[in-house]
Scaffold this motif. Structure first.
Motif, short mmCIF file in Angstrom:
data_model
loop_
_atom_site.label_atom_id
_atom_site.label_comp_id
_atom_site.label_asym_id
_atom_site.label_seq_id
_atom_site.Cartn_x
_atom_site.Cartn_y
_atom_site.Cartn_z
N ALA A 142 5.10 20.64 17.80
CA ALA A 142 5.34 21.91 18.51
C ALA A 142 5.26 21.70 20.01
CB ALA A 142 4.34 22.96 18.06
N ALA A 143 4.26 20.95 20.46
CA ALA A 143 4.10 20.68 21.89
C ALA A 143 5.24 19.83 22.43
CB ALA A 143 2.76 20.01 22.15
N SER A 144 5.68 18.87 21.63
CA SER A 144 6.78 18.00 22.05
C SER A 144 8.07 18.80 22.25
CB SER A 144 7.00 16.90 21.01
OG SER A 144 8.12 16.11 21.34
N VAL A 145 8.38 19.69 21.30
CA VAL A 145 9.58 20.50 21.40
C VAL A 145 9.49 21.46 22.58
CG1 VAL A 145 10.97 22.28 20.25
CG2 VAL A 145 10.13 20.31 18.95
N ALA A 146 8.32 22.10 22.72
CA ALA A 146 8.13 23.02 23.85
C ALA A 146 8.28 22.29 25.18
CB ALA A 146 6.74 23.67 23.76
N GLY A 147 7.75 21.06 25.25
CA GLY A 147 7.86 20.28 26.48
C GLY A 147 9.31 19.95 26.81
N SER A 148 10.09 19.57 25.79
CA SER A 148 11.50 19.25 26.02
C SER A 148 12.25 20.46 26.56
CB SER A 148 12.15 18.78 24.71
OG SER A 148 11.72 17.48 24.35
N LEU A 149 12.05 21.61 25.94
CA LEU A 149 12.75 22.82 26.36
C LEU A 149 12.32 23.24 27.77
CD1 LEU A 149 12.61 24.82 23.01
CD2 LEU A 149 14.56 23.57 23.96
N ALA A 150 11.03 23.09 28.07
CA ALA A 150 10.54 23.46 29.40
C ALA A 150 11.13 22.56 30.47
CB ALA A 150 9.01 23.39 29.42
N ARG A 151 11.23 21.27 30.19
CA ARG A 151 11.79 20.35 31.19
C ARG A 151 13.27 20.65 31.45
NH1 ARG A 151 7.93 16.82 28.83
NH2 ARG A 151 9.31 16.35 27.09
N VAL A 152 14.02 20.89 30.39
CA VAL A 152 15.45 21.13 30.54
C VAL A 152 15.72 22.43 31.29
CG1 VAL A 152 17.59 21.63 29.29
CG2 VAL A 152 16.11 19.75 28.54
N HIS A 153 14.90 23.46 31.02
CA HIS A 153 15.15 24.78 31.61
C HIS A 153 14.25 25.07 32.81
CE1 HIS A 153 17.94 26.41 28.54
NE2 HIS A 153 17.30 25.59 27.73
N ASP A 154 13.43 24.07 33.20
CA ASP A 154 12.50 24.29 34.32
C ASP A 154 11.63 25.51 34.05
OD1 ASP A 154 11.46 23.43 36.74
OD2 ASP A 154 12.70 24.79 37.90
N ALA A 155 11.13 25.59 32.83
CA ALA A 155 10.39 26.77 32.38
C ALA A 155 8.88 26.53 32.35
CB ALA A 155 10.86 27.17 30.97
N GLU A 156 8.14 27.61 32.35
CA GLU A 156 6.68 27.58 32.25
C GLU A 156 6.25 27.54 30.79
OE1 GLU A 156 2.99 30.76 32.75
OE2 GLU A 156 4.83 31.04 33.93
N ILE A 157 5.18 26.81 30.49
CA ILE A 157 4.58 26.83 29.15
C ILE A 157 3.22 27.49 29.25
CG2 ILE A 157 3.70 25.48 27.22
CD1 ILE A 157 5.72 23.36 27.79
N HIS A 158 3.00 28.52 28.44
CA HIS A 158 1.71 29.20 28.37
C HIS A 158 1.05 28.80 27.05
CE1 HIS A 158 -1.42 32.02 29.18
NE2 HIS A 158 -1.11 32.82 28.17
N MET A 192 4.38 13.94 23.73
CA MET A 192 4.77 15.15 24.44
C MET A 192 5.56 14.83 25.70
SD MET A 192 1.32 17.33 23.95
CE MET A 192 0.37 16.36 22.82
N SER A 193 5.72 13.56 25.94
CA SER A 193 6.54 13.15 27.07
C SER A 193 7.98 13.03 26.62
CB SER A 193 6.04 11.81 27.61
OG SER A 193 6.19 10.81 26.64
N ASN A 194 8.86 12.77 27.61
CA ASN A 194 10.27 12.69 27.28
C ASN A 194 10.68 11.26 26.95
OD1 ASN A 194 9.73 12.00 29.91
ND2 ASN A 194 11.72 12.67 30.69
N GLU A 215 6.04 16.27 33.56
CA GLU A 215 7.19 16.84 34.26
C GLU A 215 7.50 18.27 33.84
OE1 GLU A 215 10.51 14.20 34.03
OE2 GLU A 215 9.30 12.42 34.41
N VAL A 216 6.51 18.99 33.33
CA VAL A 216 6.67 20.42 33.06
C VAL A 216 6.25 21.15 34.32
CG1 VAL A 216 5.89 22.38 31.68
CG2 VAL A 216 6.29 20.16 30.59
N PRO A 217 7.11 22.02 34.88
CA PRO A 217 6.84 22.60 36.20
C PRO A 217 5.57 23.44 36.28
CG PRO A 217 8.71 23.69 35.14
CD PRO A 217 8.41 22.46 34.34
#
Length: 302
Positions: free
Chosen positions: A163-179, A1-3, A209-211
Motif C-alpha cells: 500500500a505504501a509503495s503504490v501510494a508513493g508511486s502515485l504521489a511522486r508522479v502527481h507531486d501529491a501529498e501523502i497523509h 517504498m522507493s521508486n 522523493e515524495v513532496p
C-alpha cells in the motif's frame, strides 16, 4: 517504498473504454514510477460447447478497445503489450495470463455495488483475489479528478508495504501529498499501540522523493468510520487488505471493503501476494502466541 525498477508487468484487464480511462491511467502512473511494462488484456468468454480455438469468431470491438487503451500511454516511456485471451470465464482468463506471463501486479476495477450474500466484491474479483499468483490492486470505479492528497491508513500486516509503495508511486508522479494515519481503539494495549507507531515510522522513513508527508495518530471507537471521515479531505485513499485468515470467507477484509463502499474519495485497495507456506507459518505463529493467553484464562476460570 522507493521508486526502484522492477521487471514484472502490471496486468490490466479491460472490458470497455470507460473502465480503460480509470484503470490505465493509474497503472501507467505506477509503471512510469517503477519502470515496469503494462500488459493490457481483454478476455472473451467462450461457451462450453464451443472449442476455445474457435473463439476468434467471437471477437467484435475488443481490438479497438485495446488500441484505445494503449494510445493513452503512447506519449510515455512505457512498454505496452495488448492481448486477447479466450477463456471459459473472465476470472480464468485473467488468472491464466498471470500464471503464464511475468505478471507482478493485477489492477482491476470495482463499481462498489451493494454486497450480495454469495459475492463480496464481484464474482470475477473474488476469484482473482483468492487465486492470483501475484499482487492485486482493486480500484473503485468512480469519477477521477486531480490527485493532490492521498490518505494512507496503516496498522501493520502483510499488505502495508505494498500500500505504501503504490501510494508513493502515485504521489511522486502527481507531486501529491501523502497523509499517513493510524487509528487506535481504546481497547488496544500499550504494546499494540507501540507496534503500530513503529509501523508508522517505518512507512514514513521508507518514502523517497515524495513532496509532502504528514502523519496523524487518532483515537476512535470506530476505525472504519474514522477512515471514511478522513477520506473526505483527500482525493484518493489507499487501503491494504486486512484479511489473513485462510478459513475466512472474506477476500480483502471487512474494513477496507466497508471503507471502499462508503468513502467519498477514490479508493484503491491492495492485496500483496503471499504463497501458502508463508501464510501457514504466520497462522501457526498466531496460534502459538495465543496459547499462553488461553492457559491463563483457563486458570483464572477455575
Amino acid at each position: 517504498m522507493s521508486n526502484s525498477t522492477s521487471q514484472g508487468s502490471i496486468l490490466v484487464p479491460i472490458a470497455n473504454p470507460e473502465t480503460a480511462d480509470h484503470l490505465v491511467s493509474t497503472a501507467a502512473d505506477v509503471a512510469s514510477d517503477t519502470g515496469r511494462p503494462l500488459d493490457l488484456l481483454t478476455v472473451i468468454t467462450v461457451p462450453d460447447q464451443v472449442p476455445l480455438s474457435e473463439g476468434e469468431r467471437l471477437v467484435d470491438n475488443e481490438r479497438e478497445i485495446l488500441d484505445y487503451a494503449a494510445e493513452m500511454v503512447t506519449d510515455q516511456a512505457i512498454e505496452v503489450t495488448c492481448r486477447i485471451r479466450f477463456a471459459r470465464s473472465i476470472a480464468s482468463g485473467i488468472l491464466s495470463i498471470a500464471e503464464q506471463r511475468d505478471i507482478e501486479t493485477i489492477l482491476m476495477g470495482w463499481r462498489g455495488r451493494p454486497r450480495r450474500r454469495d459475492i463480496i466484491l464481484g464474482s470475477h474479483l473474488d476469484q482473482v483475489l483468492r487465486k492470483a499468483p501475484c499482487d492485486v490492486l482493486v480500484k473503485r470505479m468512480d469519477g477521477d479528478g486531480g490527485l493532490h492528497r492521498i490518505l494512507l491508513p496503516v496498522a501493520g500486516g502483510p499488505n502495508t508495504e505494498l500500500a505504501a509503495s503504490v501510494a508513493g508511486s502515485l504521489a511522486r508522479v502527481h507531486d501529491a501529498e501523502i497523509h499517513v494515519i493510524i487509528v487506535n481503539s481504546p481497547k488496544e494495549t500499550t504494546t499494540e499501540r507501540e507496534e503500530k507507531e513503529q509501523v508508522l515510522a517505518k512507512v514514513i522513513a521508507g518514502f523517497t522523493e515524495v513532496p509532502v508527508i504528514t502523519q496523524e495518530i487518532i483515537e476512535s471507537d470506530s476505525i472504519s468510520k474514522t477512515i471514511v471521515d478522513q477520506s473526505n479531505n483527500v482525493d484518493l485513499s489507499v487501503l491494504g487488505a486486512t484479511s489473513e485468515d485462510l478459513f475466512r470467507r472474506s477476500v480483502i477484509g471487512s474494513l477496507p471493503e466497508q471503507v471502499g463502499r462508503q468513502s467519498t474519495s477514490s479508493v484503491l485497495m491492495v492485496k500483496a501476494y503471499q504463497d501458502l507456506p508463508s501464510r501457514l507459518v504466520r497462522l501457526t505463529s498466531r496460534i502459538r502466541r495465543s496459547k499462553p493467553i488461553t492457559h491463563l484464562r483457563n486458570k483464572l476460570g477455575r
